[in-house]
Design a protein around this motif. Structure first.
Motif, PDB file in Angstrom:
ATOM      1  N   LEU A 155     -35.995 -29.868  -4.461  1.00 53.99           N
ATOM      2  CA  LEU A 155     -35.435 -28.683  -3.821  1.00 53.99           C
ATOM      3  C   LEU A 155     -36.556 -27.793  -3.287  1.00 53.99           C
ATOM      4  CD1 LEU A 155     -32.680 -27.788  -6.439  1.00 53.99           C
ATOM      5  CD2 LEU A 155     -32.353 -28.861  -4.211  1.00 53.99           C
ATOM      6  N   ALA A 156     -36.537 -27.537  -1.975  1.00 59.20           N
ATOM      7  CA  ALA A 156     -37.478 -26.600  -1.360  1.00 59.20           C
ATOM      8  C   ALA A 156     -36.835 -25.248  -1.129  1.00 59.20           C
ATOM      9  CB  ALA A 156     -37.999 -27.168  -0.036  1.00 59.20           C
ATOM     10  N   VAL A 157     -35.527 -25.215  -1.013  1.00 61.10           N
ATOM     11  CA  VAL A 157     -34.773 -23.973  -0.811  1.00 61.10           C
ATOM     12  C   VAL A 157     -33.520 -24.061  -1.662  1.00 61.10           C
ATOM     13  CG1 VAL A 157     -33.565 -22.498   0.829  1.00 61.10           C
ATOM     14  CG2 VAL A 157     -35.660 -23.665   1.528  1.00 61.10           C
ATOM     15  N   LEU A 158     -33.203 -22.973  -2.335  1.00 65.55           N
ATOM     16  CA  LEU A 158     -31.975 -22.883  -3.121  1.00 65.55           C
ATOM     17  C   LEU A 158     -31.197 -21.683  -2.612  1.00 65.55           C
ATOM     18  CD1 LEU A 158     -30.286 -24.013  -5.413  1.00 65.55           C
ATOM     19  CD2 LEU A 158     -31.521 -22.534  -7.005  1.00 65.55           C
ATOM     20  N   GLU A 159     -30.169 -21.970  -1.822  1.00 69.39           N
ATOM     21  CA  GLU A 159     -29.381 -20.904  -1.219  1.00 69.39           C
ATOM     22  C   GLU A 159     -28.461 -20.266  -2.255  1.00 69.39           C
ATOM     23  OE1 GLU A 159     -29.750 -19.712   1.657  1.00 69.39           O
ATOM     24  OE2 GLU A 159     -31.049 -21.230   2.570  1.00 69.39           O
ATOM     25  N   PRO A 160     -28.296 -18.935  -2.189  1.00 69.75           N
ATOM     26  CA  PRO A 160     -27.353 -18.285  -3.117  1.00 69.75           C
ATOM     27  C   PRO A 160     -25.936 -18.803  -2.963  1.00 69.75           C
ATOM     28  CG  PRO A 160     -28.790 -16.671  -2.065  1.00 69.75           C
ATOM     29  CD  PRO A 160     -29.031 -17.968  -1.372  1.00 69.75           C
ATOM     30  N   ALA A 161     -25.555 -19.230  -1.753  1.00 67.68           N
ATOM     31  CA  ALA A 161     -24.196 -19.735  -1.554  1.00 67.68           C
ATOM     32  C   ALA A 161     -23.949 -21.022  -2.318  1.00 67.68           C
ATOM     33  CB  ALA A 161     -23.945 -19.953  -0.059  1.00 67.68           C
ATOM     34  N   SER A 180     -40.853 -22.228  -3.138  1.00 69.05           N
ATOM     35  CA  SER A 180     -41.926 -21.255  -2.930  1.00 69.05           C
ATOM     36  C   SER A 180     -41.443 -19.823  -3.101  1.00 69.05           C
ATOM     37  CB  SER A 180     -42.530 -21.413  -1.530  1.00 69.05           C
ATOM     38  OG  SER A 180     -41.535 -21.240  -0.529  1.00 69.05           O
ATOM     39  N   ALA A 181     -40.127 -19.617  -3.108  1.00 64.41           N
ATOM     40  CA  ALA A 181     -39.549 -18.288  -3.297  1.00 64.41           C
ATOM     41  C   ALA A 181     -38.070 -18.464  -3.603  1.00 64.41           C
ATOM     42  CB  ALA A 181     -39.751 -17.405  -2.068  1.00 64.41           C
ATOM     43  N   LEU A 182     -37.470 -17.382  -4.093  1.00 65.10           N
ATOM     44  CA  LEU A 182     -36.032 -17.341  -4.353  1.00 65.10           C
ATOM     45  C   LEU A 182     -35.407 -16.234  -3.520  1.00 65.10           C
ATOM     46  CD1 LEU A 182     -35.788 -17.806  -8.240  1.00 65.10           C
ATOM     47  CD2 LEU A 182     -35.460 -19.521  -6.457  1.00 65.10           C
ATOM     48  N   ALA A 183     -34.228 -16.500  -3.004  1.00 64.40           N
ATOM     49  CA  ALA A 183     -33.532 -15.498  -2.195  1.00 64.40           C
ATOM     50  C   ALA A 183     -33.208 -14.273  -3.049  1.00 64.40           C
ATOM     51  CB  ALA A 183     -32.251 -16.085  -1.608  1.00 64.40           C
ATOM     52  N   PRO A 184     -33.262 -13.080  -2.459  1.00 62.59           N
ATOM     53  CA  PRO A 184     -33.011 -11.867  -3.248  1.00 62.59           C
ATOM     54  C   PRO A 184     -31.649 -11.837  -3.918  1.00 62.59           C
ATOM     55  CG  PRO A 184     -33.985 -11.328  -1.117  1.00 62.59           C
ATOM     56  CD  PRO A 184     -33.630 -12.775  -1.076  1.00 62.59           C
ATOM     57  N   SER A 185     -30.632 -12.362  -3.263  1.00 60.12           N
ATOM     58  CA  SER A 185     -29.284 -12.280  -3.815  1.00 60.12           C
ATOM     59  C   SER A 185     -28.962 -13.400  -4.789  1.00 60.12           C
ATOM     60  CB  SER A 185     -28.259 -12.285  -2.669  1.00 60.12           C
ATOM     61  OG  SER A 185     -28.399 -13.460  -1.882  1.00 60.12           O
ATOM     62  N   LEU A 186     -29.877 -14.341  -5.001  1.00 63.14           N
ATOM     63  CA  LEU A 186     -29.577 -15.454  -5.892  1.00 63.14           C
ATOM     64  C   LEU A 186     -29.457 -14.983  -7.339  1.00 63.14           C
ATOM     65  CD1 LEU A 186     -30.834 -19.027  -5.683  1.00 63.14           C
ATOM     66  CD2 LEU A 186     -31.097 -17.872  -7.858  1.00 63.14           C
ATOM     67  N   LEU A 198     -39.180 -21.953 -14.445  1.00 66.43           N
ATOM     68  CA  LEU A 198     -39.647 -22.009 -13.061  1.00 66.43           C
ATOM     69  C   LEU A 198     -40.981 -22.722 -12.894  1.00 66.43           C
ATOM     70  CD1 LEU A 198     -38.866 -18.268 -12.234  1.00 66.43           C
ATOM     71  CD2 LEU A 198     -37.510 -20.216 -11.516  1.00 66.43           C
ATOM     72  N   ARG A 199     -41.574 -23.236 -13.929  1.00 66.30           N
ATOM     73  CA  ARG A 199     -42.911 -23.806 -13.804  1.00 66.30           C
ATOM     74  C   ARG A 199     -42.880 -25.045 -12.907  1.00 66.30           C
ATOM     75  NH1 ARG A 199     -43.065 -28.413 -16.634  1.00 66.30           N
ATOM     76  NH2 ARG A 199     -41.596 -28.682 -18.372  1.00 66.30           N
ATOM     77  N   GLY A 200     -44.061 -25.389 -12.374  1.00 63.53           N
ATOM     78  CA  GLY A 200     -44.178 -26.589 -11.564  1.00 63.53           C
ATOM     79  C   GLY A 200     -43.685 -26.447 -10.151  1.00 63.53           C
ATOM     80  N   ASN A 201     -43.605 -25.198  -9.629  1.00 68.86           N
ATOM     81  CA  ASN A 201     -43.207 -24.954  -8.248  1.00 68.86           C
ATOM     82  C   ASN A 201     -44.359 -24.279  -7.497  1.00 68.86           C
ATOM     83  OD1 ASN A 201     -40.144 -25.554  -7.798  1.00 68.86           O
ATOM     84  ND2 ASN A 201     -40.250 -24.579  -9.807  1.00 68.86           N
ATOM     85  N   PRO A 202     -44.529 -24.565  -6.208  1.00 73.33           N
ATOM     86  CA  PRO A 202     -45.624 -23.945  -5.422  1.00 73.33           C
ATOM     87  C   PRO A 202     -45.257 -22.536  -4.952  1.00 73.33           C
ATOM     88  CG  PRO A 202     -44.424 -25.482  -4.039  1.00 73.33           C
ATOM     89  CD  PRO A 202     -43.799 -25.584  -5.403  1.00 73.33           C
ATOM     90  N   TRP A 203     -45.173 -21.598  -5.868  1.00 77.38           N
ATOM     91  CA  TRP A 203     -44.796 -20.228  -5.503  1.00 77.38           C
ATOM     92  C   TRP A 203     -45.858 -19.610  -4.600  1.00 77.38           C
ATOM     93  CZ3 TRP A 203     -39.993 -19.748  -6.691  1.00 77.38           C
ATOM     94  CH2 TRP A 203     -39.473 -20.353  -7.833  1.00 77.38           C
ATOM     95  N   ALA A 204     -45.419 -18.933  -3.562  1.00 75.83           N
ATOM     96  CA  ALA A 204     -46.318 -18.288  -2.595  1.00 75.83           C
ATOM     97  C   ALA A 204     -46.313 -16.794  -2.850  1.00 75.83           C
ATOM     98  CB  ALA A 204     -45.872 -18.581  -1.166  1.00 75.83           C
ATOM     99  N   CYS A 205     -47.489 -16.241  -3.090  1.00 75.20           N
ATOM    100  CA  CYS A 205     -47.609 -14.804  -3.338  1.00 75.20           C
ATOM    101  C   CYS A 205     -47.273 -14.050  -2.050  1.00 75.20           C
ATOM    102  CB  CYS A 205     -49.013 -14.451  -3.798  1.00 75.20           C
ATOM    103  SG  CYS A 205     -49.537 -15.312  -5.311  1.00 75.20           S
TER     104      CYS A 205
END
Length: 329
Positions: A155-161, A180-186, A198-205
């Motif tokens: 998963l590269a994107v997890l949509e709140p919907a 790399s990020a989570l949607a604000p409304s998720l 959440l470990r093991g994900n390429p989070w972008a500052c």
């Protein structure tokens, strides 16, 4: 001659009649078939069912969800099979299911209506698969869900919907994906969430991590908890997510207030109508100016312009060889 003993006598018929049902009742439990065996009314043929409504279908080389699921099945174990896709209504008839294990199946596609009818499901494990995206409203029917694992996918994107509103969800596992990020409304749609892996994900500052950092500050973890790191764009350095305070995101754009949105929506139609009215006024002024000029020219008998490359009959009066000059003479 000694009298016969009591045990050597033949029991009376009435005593035999009273004792015969007792022998049948005593042997009835042993003669009854064992519940939960394969082929039972509520147990799929490819599974081994046990007490408590558990159907163990793990490591059976299954390519689809087995048929024959009944309402007595409470736990369905389908791990380590070859279920690559979940079609609509994949678990029809299993409305009483509480636990569903689909780990290590190579699962790539889940239909938006695959989990319809599982309103009582509380635990769902989809870890160690090949999911790259989830359709909107995939988990919407699972209103009683308390634990969801999407770990070790793609998963590269997890949509709140996709998650929808899960008011009872307490544990969410997203480790070892490509997020790399989570949607604000998720996270806003998960009010009961208190365990987030959440470990093991390429989070972008960046500004996109602001909601996640705020959630982590509001849900502190014990000392041995995992340390989440993010990579700064253009800088080969890692920073812990918990080190970012709310002041670190002061440069980020603030969302528009409802009042600002109302002003924008009101000015849009007004500006359009104003520009349309201005165009109409300019067109009217230009048309009026042309009409006035024509009237002025007609009043003073404006000379007619000689066109370019004029032919015979349009000679100048000053030309001595012209017919007009000869007539004047």
């Amino acid at each position: 001659m000694p009298s016969p003993s009591f045990f050597s006598r033949r029991p009376p018929p009435l005593l035999l009649l009273l004792l015969s049902p007792w022998s049948v009742w005593a042997q009835a439990p042993a003669a009854a078939p064992a519940t939960g065996t394969p082929g039972a009314p509520d147990c799929p043929e490819a599974c081994a069912c046990g007490p408590g409504g558990q159907a163990n279908c793990s490591e059976r080389a299954l390519s689809a969800v087995p048929a024959g699921l009944g309402r007595r099945v409470r736990a369905l174990l389908l791990g380590r099979n070859h279920v690559r896709a979940l079609p609509p209504g994949a678990f029809a008839g299993a409305g009483a299911l509480r636990r569903l294990d689909l780990r290590e199946n190579g699962l790539r596609w889940v239909h938006a209506r695959a989990f319809w009818g599982l309103g009582a499901l509380q635990q769902l494990d989809l870890s160690a698969n090949q999911l790259e995206a989830l359709a909107p409203s995939t988990f919407a029917p699972l209103r009683a869900l308390r634990s969801l694992s999407l770990a070790n996918n793609r998963l590269a994107v997890l949509e709140p919907a996709a998650l929808g509103a899960l008011p009872l969800l307490r544990a969410l596992s997203l480790q070892d994906n490509a997020l790399s990020a989570l949607a604000p409304s998720l996270l806003a749609g998960l009010p009961a969430l208190n365990a987030l892996r959440l470990r093991g994900n390429p989070w972008a500052c960046g500004c996109s991590l602001r909601p996640l950092c705020a959630w982590l500050r509001g849900h502190p973890r014990p000392a041995p908890a995992e340390t989440l790191l993010c990579v700064s764009p253009g800088r080969p350095m890692l920073s812990p997510l918990t080190a970012f305070s709310d002041a670190a995101f002061s440069h980020c754009e603030q969302p528009l207030a409802p009042r600002d949105l109302a002003v924008i929506y009101a000015l849009g139609p007004v500006s359009f109508l104003s520009s349309l009215a201005a165009c109409l006024v300019l067109g009217f002024v230009w048309t009026a100016c042309r009409a006035r000029r024509r009237r002025c020219c007609a009043a003073v008998s404006c000379p007619r312009r000689r066109p370019l490359n004029s032919g015979v009959g349009w000679a100048s009066p000053a030309d001595p060889g012209s017919p007009a000059a000869a007539a004047q003479v």
